[in-house]
Design an enzyme around this catalytic site. Structure first.
Site, PDB file in Angstrom:
ATOM      1  N   ILE A  66       0.869  -1.180   0.000  1.00  0.00           N
ATOM      2  CA  ILE A  66       0.000   0.000   0.000  1.00  0.00           C
ATOM      3  C   ILE A  66       0.903   1.226   0.000  1.00  0.00           C
ATOM      4  CG2 ILE A  66      -0.295  -0.166   2.517  1.00  0.00           C
ATOM      5  CD1 ILE A  66      -2.951   1.387   2.173  1.00  0.00           C
ATOM      6  N   ALA A  67       0.583   2.202  -0.823  1.00  0.00           N
ATOM      7  CA  ALA A  67       1.336   3.461  -0.809  1.00  0.00           C
ATOM      8  C   ALA A  67       0.475   4.569  -1.396  1.00  0.00           C
ATOM      9  CB  ALA A  67       2.644   3.341  -1.593  1.00  0.00           C
ATOM     10  N   GLU A 100       2.433  -7.337   6.901  1.00  0.00           N
ATOM     11  CA  GLU A 100       3.726  -7.117   7.554  1.00  0.00           C
ATOM     12  C   GLU A 100       4.086  -5.648   7.409  1.00  0.00           C
ATOM     13  OE1 GLU A 100       3.511  -9.551   5.125  1.00  0.00           O
ATOM     14  OE2 GLU A 100       3.633 -11.366   6.342  1.00  0.00           O
ATOM     15  N   ASN A 105       8.216   1.935  10.764  1.00  0.00           N
ATOM     16  CA  ASN A 105       7.289   2.668   9.887  1.00  0.00           C
ATOM     17  C   ASN A 105       6.102   3.222  10.682  1.00  0.00           C
ATOM     18  OD1 ASN A 105       5.685   3.644   7.842  1.00  0.00           O
ATOM     19  ND2 ASN A 105       5.965   1.861   6.507  1.00  0.00           N
ATOM     20  N   TYR A 112      -2.737   1.544  10.626  1.00  0.00           N
ATOM     21  CA  TYR A 112      -3.317   0.221  10.902  1.00  0.00           C
ATOM     22  C   TYR A 112      -3.962   0.175  12.291  1.00  0.00           C
ATOM     23  CZ  TYR A 112      -0.178  -0.774   6.991  1.00  0.00           C
ATOM     24  OH  TYR A 112       0.488  -0.731   5.783  1.00  0.00           O
TER      25      TYR A 112
HETATM   26  C1  LIG Z   1       1.196   4.645   5.231  1.00  0.00           C
HETATM   27  C2  LIG Z   1       0.520   5.492   4.142  1.00  0.00           C
HETATM   28  C3  LIG Z   1      -0.029   4.549   3.073  1.00  0.00           C
HETATM   29  C4  LIG Z   1      -0.626   6.292   4.764  1.00  0.00           C
HETATM   30  O1  LIG Z   1      -1.338   6.935   3.713  1.00  0.00           O
HETATM   31  P1  LIG Z   1      -2.092   8.348   3.934  1.00  0.00           P
HETATM   32  O2  LIG Z   1      -3.001   8.538   2.775  1.00  0.00           O
HETATM   33  O3  LIG Z   1      -1.118   9.425   4.216  1.00  0.00           O
HETATM   34  O4  LIG Z   1      -2.933   8.040   5.259  1.00  0.00           O
HETATM   35  P2  LIG Z   1      -4.303   8.751   5.711  1.00  0.00           P
HETATM   36  O5  LIG Z   1      -4.281  10.208   5.351  1.00  0.00           O
HETATM   37  O6  LIG Z   1      -5.455   7.955   5.218  1.00  0.00           O
HETATM   38  O7  LIG Z   1      -4.168   8.610   7.295  1.00  0.00           O
HETATM   39  C5  LIG Z   1      -5.053   7.814   8.054  1.00  0.00           C
HETATM   40  C6  LIG Z   1      -4.505   7.699   9.453  1.00  0.00           C
HETATM   41  O8  LIG Z   1      -3.224   7.075   9.450  1.00  0.00           O
HETATM   42  C7  LIG Z   1      -2.401   7.656  10.473  1.00  0.00           C
HETATM   43  N1  LIG Z   1      -1.258   8.329   9.831  1.00  0.00           N
HETATM   44  C8  LIG Z   1      -1.042   8.459   8.503  1.00  0.00           C
HETATM   45  N2  LIG Z   1       0.137   9.104   8.289  1.00  0.00           N
HETATM   46  C9  LIG Z   1       0.658   9.374   9.504  1.00  0.00           C
HETATM   47  C10 LIG Z   1       1.851  10.020   9.936  1.00  0.00           C
HETATM   48  N3  LIG Z   1       2.750  10.518   9.062  1.00  0.00           N
HETATM   49  N4  LIG Z   1       2.076  10.103  11.261  1.00  0.00           N
HETATM   50  C11 LIG Z   1       1.202   9.621  12.146  1.00  0.00           C
HETATM   51  N5  LIG Z   1       0.022   9.000  11.807  1.00  0.00           N
HETATM   52  C12 LIG Z   1      -0.230   8.877  10.500  1.00  0.00           C
HETATM   53  C13 LIG Z   1      -3.278   8.641  11.214  1.00  0.00           C
HETATM   54  O9  LIG Z   1      -3.920   7.922  12.262  1.00  0.00           O
HETATM   55  C14 LIG Z   1      -4.289   9.017  10.148  1.00  0.00           C
HETATM   56  O10 LIG Z   1      -5.496   9.437  10.680  1.00  0.00           O
HETATM   57  P3  LIG Z   1      -5.749  11.005  10.995  1.00  0.00           P
HETATM   58  O11 LIG Z   1      -5.412  11.750   9.732  1.00  0.00           O
HETATM   59  O12 LIG Z   1      -7.184  11.048  11.376  1.00  0.00           O
HETATM   60  O13 LIG Z   1      -4.800  11.353  12.105  1.00  0.00           O
HETATM   61  C15 LIG Z   1       1.548   6.508   3.529  1.00  0.00           C
HETATM   62  O14 LIG Z   1       2.201   7.179   4.579  1.00  0.00           O
HETATM   63  C16 LIG Z   1       2.576   5.899   2.613  1.00  0.00           C
HETATM   64  O15 LIG Z   1       2.358   5.727   1.399  1.00  0.00           O
HETATM   65  N6  LIG Z   1       3.771   5.551   3.163  1.00  0.00           N
HETATM   66  C17 LIG Z   1       4.860   5.007   2.335  1.00  0.00           C
HETATM   67  C18 LIG Z   1       4.561   3.597   1.919  1.00  0.00           C
HETATM   68  C19 LIG Z   1       4.410   2.680   3.116  1.00  0.00           C
HETATM   69  O16 LIG Z   1       5.149   2.760   4.078  1.00  0.00           O
HETATM   70  N7  LIG Z   1       3.439   1.752   3.031  1.00  0.00           N
HETATM   71  C20 LIG Z   1       3.159   0.801   4.077  1.00  0.00           C
HETATM   72  C21 LIG Z   1       3.968  -0.421   3.929  1.00  0.00           C
HETATM   73  S1  LIG Z   1       3.602  -1.625   5.206  1.00  0.00           S
END
Ligand SMILES: CC(C)(COP(=O)(O)OP(=O)(O)OC[C@H]1O[C@@H](n2cnc3c(N)ncnc32)[C@H](O)[C@@H]1OP(=O)(O)O)[C@@H](O)C(=O)NCCC(=O)NCCS
Length: 144
Positions: A66-67, A100, A105, A112
């Site tokens: 997921i990203a 996983e 991270n 999650y």
């Molecule tokens: C993890 C990832 C997919 C989250 O996507 P996102 O669209 O930014 O997430 P959302 O905006 O839907 O956030 C939902 C919740 O996740 C948590 N969250 C997301 N990013 C966060 C951050 N940087 N720090 C803390 N909490 C975070 C919060 O609880 C957030 O809820 P809130 O906005 O009400 O506080 C994104 O950071 C990403 O692409 N990371 C790089 C790839 C990666 O690591 N993938 C996972 C591999 S296991």
């Protein structure tokens, strides 16, 4: 996700991970029967802004990737992709979803946890690039 989305997906993948998947792996998922490769697309530009890949095999749902585009994070896209996966798993009456994640991270672990995933186990040295451990997180879906 269609084959034509893979360049947009790869653009995000390369900016999101230290050891990104190669494009061929995404093409394989598009063709795989039991895989669900799904993209989030910006309605105005038509560009891919995020994606999730999960497998539903027998009584398990496994999230493989997921990203979200780094410029589009913290806008609810990751959460929407995760909720879509859960909807599919519930519709298929799968009892649990697991994944996983690198223990370092924090953004992903926070996402999650917010959605009700809990620590379920540890895979030592799972990530071959850094030898980092993987946390296994799972969510059990109650039949309603
Ligand atoms: C993890 C990832 C997919 C989250 O996507 P996102 O669209 O930014 O997430 P959302 O905006 O839907 O956030 C939902 C919740 O996740 C948590 N969250 C997301 N990013 C966060 C951050 N940087 N720090 C803390 N909490 C975070 C919060 O609880 C957030 O809820 P809130 O906005 O009400 O506080 C994104 O950071 C990403 O692409 N990371 C790089 C790839 C990666 O690591 N993938 C996972 C591999 S296991």
């Amino acid at each position: 996700m269609r084959h034509g989305d893979v360049p947009g997906v790869m653009d995000i993948e390369k900016r999101s991970f230290t050891s990104p998947w190669g494009a061929h792996l995404f093409h394989e998922e598009v063709d795989r029967d039991f895989s669900h490769p799904v993209v989030a697309v910006d309605e105005e530009t038509g560009r891919v802004v995020g994606y999730i890949i999960f497998w539903v095999v027998y009584d398990e749902c496994h999230i493989l990737n997921i990203a979200v585009d780094p410029e589009r994070r913290r806008q609810g896209i990751g959460e929407a992709l995760m909720r879509h996966c859960e909807e599919v798993a519930r519709a298929k009456r799968v009892p649990y979803i697991y994944l996983e994640v690198r223990e370092s991270n924090r953004p992903a672990i926070s996402l999650y946890k917010k959605l009700g995933y809990r620590f379920f186990g540890l895979r030592r040295g799972y990530y071959t690039d850094t030898k980092e451990d993987a946390l296994v997180m799972a969510k059990f879906l109650r039949r309603e």
